[in-house]
Motif scaffolding. Structure first.
Motif, short mmCIF file in Angstrom:
data_model
loop_
_atom_site.label_atom_id
_atom_site.label_comp_id
_atom_site.label_asym_id
_atom_site.label_seq_id
_atom_site.Cartn_x
_atom_site.Cartn_y
_atom_site.Cartn_z
N GLU A 131 52.52 -18.74 45.40
CA GLU A 131 52.55 -17.84 44.01
C GLU A 131 51.42 -18.44 43.00
N GLU A 132 50.87 -17.27 42.41
CA GLU A 132 49.66 -17.41 41.55
C GLU A 132 50.37 -17.86 40.15
N GLU A 133 49.67 -19.26 39.83
CA GLU A 133 50.00 -19.49 38.26
C GLU A 133 49.46 -18.50 37.30
N GLU A 134 50.56 -18.27 36.16
CA GLU A 134 50.27 -17.39 35.32
C GLU A 134 49.38 -18.35 34.35
#
Length: 156
Positions: free
Chosen positions: A21-24
């Motif tokens: 998951e990409e960090e926002e």
């Protein structure tokens, strides 16, 4: 041996199939000066020096703290609008605010002050130094006066 290979292969497939998951990324927003501010207290530091022929002949310095409870309190609410107007006591002047600098322009010119804004508080530091020639006991002297005021406000 085949069971170990199949197990390792299955574990490898499970880990490689999981998508990370990409960090926002959240960009912080500086608090806005726009709004109505109520002055709560002021710290005034002052000093003056009288010099005659290069020698200091008189000087004084001190501090005073005032609050809105004081009899001599003269500060009133000030509103900063989104379109660059500063309104206080029915008068409107233009302003700009960038970082820790508040610039106010009125009929007499432009003033620049240091300031700090949070979501609930505003602190403005107003500094003034003046030098003038005076008559000191019949001799020409120079009066140098400095005043720094730290005005603290809360958002209405």
């Amino acid at each position: 041996m085949k069971k170990i290979i199949y197990t390792l292969l299955a574990v490898t497939l499970v880990f490689s199939a999981c998508k990370k998951e990409e960090e926002e990324i959240v960009t912080p927003v500086a608090p806005s000066i726009v709004g109505t501010w109520t002055p709560t207290d002021a710290l005034i530091e002052y000093s003056y020096t009288v010099t005659v022929m290069g020698a200091v002949v008189e000087e004084d310095a001190g501090t005073e703290t005032m609050t809105s409870e004081d009899e001599d309190w003269e500060f009133t609410d000030v509103e900063f609008t989104a379109d660059g107007q500063m309104i206080s006591e029915g008068e409107s002047n233009s302003y700009s605010h960038s970082g820790n600098v508040l610039t106010i322009t009125d009929d007499e010119g432009t003033e620049t002050h240091s300031c700090t804004v949070t979501s609930t508080s505003l602190t403005v530091i107003i500094s003034n130094t003046e030098e003038e020639e005076i008559d000191y006991m019949g001799q020409v002297g120079t009066l140098t006066s400095t005043q720094n005021m730290t005005l603290n406000c809360t958002r209405q």
